[in-house]
Design a protein around this motif. Sequence first.
Motif, PDB file in Angstrom:
ATOM      1  N   UNK A 160       0.861  -1.185   0.000  1.00 50.03           N
ATOM      2  CA  UNK A 160       0.000   0.000   0.000  1.00 50.03           C
ATOM      3  C   UNK A 160       0.894   1.230   0.000  1.00 50.03           C
ATOM      4  N   UNK A 161       0.552   2.188  -0.881  1.00 51.23           N
ATOM      5  CA  UNK A 161       1.424   3.351  -1.040  1.00 51.23           C
ATOM      6  C   UNK A 161       0.630   4.509  -1.634  1.00 51.23           C
ATOM      7  N   UNK A 162       1.147   5.733  -1.516  1.00 49.05           N
ATOM      8  CA  UNK A 162       0.491   6.866  -2.174  1.00 49.05           C
ATOM      9  C   UNK A 162       0.645   6.774  -3.689  1.00 49.05           C
ATOM     10  N   UNK A 163      -0.142   7.560  -4.418  1.00 46.26           N
ATOM     11  CA  UNK A 163      -0.081   7.534  -5.884  1.00 46.26           C
ATOM     12  C   UNK A 163       1.305   7.896  -6.417  1.00 46.26           C
ATOM     13  N   UNK A 164       2.050   8.669  -5.651  1.00 47.14           N
ATOM     14  CA  UNK A 164       3.407   9.041  -6.078  1.00 47.14           C
ATOM     15  C   UNK A 164       4.329   7.827  -6.176  1.00 47.14           C
ATOM     16  N   UNK A 165       3.910   6.688  -5.596  1.00 42.68           N
ATOM     17  CA  UNK A 165       4.709   5.461  -5.692  1.00 42.68           C
ATOM     18  C   UNK A 165       4.675   4.878  -7.100  1.00 42.68           C
ATOM     19  N   UNK A 166       3.644   5.210  -7.873  1.00 40.64           N
ATOM     20  CA  UNK A 166       3.547   4.652  -9.228  1.00 40.64           C
ATOM     21  C   UNK A 166       4.735   5.096 -10.089  1.00 40.64           C
ATOM     22  N   UNK A 167       5.043   6.400 -10.163  1.00 42.81           N
ATOM     23  CA  UNK A 167       6.260   6.785 -10.883  1.00 42.81           C
ATOM     24  C   UNK A 167       7.530   6.220 -10.258  1.00 42.81           C
ATOM     25  N   UNK A 168       7.658   6.286  -8.946  1.00 46.03           N
ATOM     26  CA  UNK A 168       8.892   5.850  -8.286  1.00 46.03           C
ATOM     27  C   UNK A 168       9.163   4.368  -8.528  1.00 46.03           C
ATOM     28  N   UNK A 169       8.131   3.532  -8.396  1.00 42.96           N
ATOM     29  CA  UNK A 169       8.330   2.091  -8.556  1.00 42.96           C
ATOM     30  C   UNK A 169       8.630   1.723 -10.000  1.00 42.96           C
ATOM     31  N   UNK A 170       7.937   2.352 -10.936  1.00 42.45           N
ATOM     32  CA  UNK A 170       8.223   2.066 -12.339  1.00 42.45           C
ATOM     33  C   UNK A 170       9.630   2.489 -12.731  1.00 42.45           C
ATOM     34  N   UNK A 171      10.098   3.586 -12.183  1.00 38.42           N
ATOM     35  CA  UNK A 171      11.426   4.080 -12.530  1.00 38.42           C
ATOM     36  C   UNK A 171      12.554   3.317 -11.836  1.00 38.42           C
ATOM     37  N   UNK A 172      12.309   2.852 -10.601  1.00 37.74           N
ATOM     38  CA  UNK A 172      13.401   2.304  -9.791  1.00 37.74           C
ATOM     39  C   UNK A 172      13.469   0.782  -9.715  1.00 37.74           C
ATOM     40  N   UNK A 173      12.350   0.076  -9.844  1.00 33.04           N
ATOM     41  CA  UNK A 173      12.397  -1.376  -9.633  1.00 33.04           C
ATOM     42  C   UNK A 173      13.189  -2.056 -10.747  1.00 33.04           C
ATOM     43  N   UNK A 174      14.263  -2.717 -10.355  1.00 30.95           N
ATOM     44  CA  UNK A 174      15.161  -3.351 -11.327  1.00 30.95           C
ATOM     45  C   UNK A 174      14.747  -4.782 -11.675  1.00 30.95           C
ATOM     46  N   UNK A 175      14.066  -5.455 -10.745  1.00 29.66           N
ATOM     47  CA  UNK A 175      13.840  -6.895 -10.916  1.00 29.66           C
ATOM     48  C   UNK A 175      12.376  -7.273 -11.093  1.00 29.66           C
TER      49      UNK A 175
END
Length: 378
Positions: free
Chosen positions: A39-54
């Motif tokens: 569970x996360x704020x909507x701002x997690x959508x950009x952060x996770x798409x940009x940062x998740x490597x695996x």
Amino acid sequence: MQNVTLIATAAMGLESVVAREVKQLGYEAKTENGKVLFTAPLSAIPRCNLWLRTADRVKLLVGNFEARTFDELFEKTKALPWEDFIEEDGKFPVTGKSVKSQLHSVPDCQAIVKKSIAERLKLKYGMASNMPETGAMYKIEVALLKDMATLTIDTTGAGLHKRGYRVGQGEAPLKETLAAALVLLTNWKPEYPLIDPFCGSGTIPIEAALIGQNIAPGFNRGFVSEEWPLVKSSYWDEAFQEIEDKANYEQKLQITGSDIDHKAVQTAEANAVEAGLSDLISWKQMQVSDLFIRRENGYIIGNPPYGERLGDKETAAQISRQLGSIMKNHPSWSVYVLTAFEEFEKHYGQKATKKRKLFNGFIRTDFHQYFGRKNKGE
């Protein structure tokens, strides 16, 4: 809208690696087969798409419920707040899958979900005719598992392994997300040398360089949710600023990729240039038997050709013997080899300290881990 539930999908065997990445971004993660929920704020959508490597992709969970009949699927889908996510001109194609469920006809489930969402949106937006579907893309999935329906919207678009740097690839390319996982499953630090003696199109060295300088893997591509009014442009601006703030472009790296195939090495070099990493990785055309270790401590991370995909079993055996013969003289080095060749340890000449089952596409492989004597903490 305060928070949403997101799902980072993961290849089998990599769930814990994805969960660790999600936690490093500051979100509490719950691991299930093939996915990590948080569970996360909507701002997690950009952060996770940009940062998740695996992770393979990031999905937004709209709802889940039990559905044993088509009527139940229709009504429970219609009860979900689709208008919170999809604007009145949004495109919303529906894909589906069904495993061990009474509703086993996937096309029927897709059609019912599509009709149900359309009815809900028409009612909420006061529209008499069909939805125009001329706006942003909201790719919906209905996944049925043992009569439990899970409805999600894809926030990613093209899979996260598509970093945007691959201008060419070899005959059996390693997926970028798996290559990053292989590096993250070691305790390699950027101050140590790293060599991939079977670099192919260069995926492992390139992913290692991105990790070494803490460069977000998604910096060079776009995502479908960039078009969503729901995910404000300010969230994307903040996420891209975070990328710049956290990158360590001054970090020196000693990464080498080599391959017996000169065309593969040329492709690897071109991919590294596209990724903006041309000055950080050394490339060489050579066979494994010519591998020369200069430094006292370091890491070998590689995915050699094996009988099922390239070459034959004898070639795989010969490569294993050559690598083992060289590395036995360098006991302080850590060696990590991903292979489906079942006799790897026999020919390498040593049993792995640890093995981890992973899937390279649909091929079951073992990640053989040999910890260097000075690196007992792995």
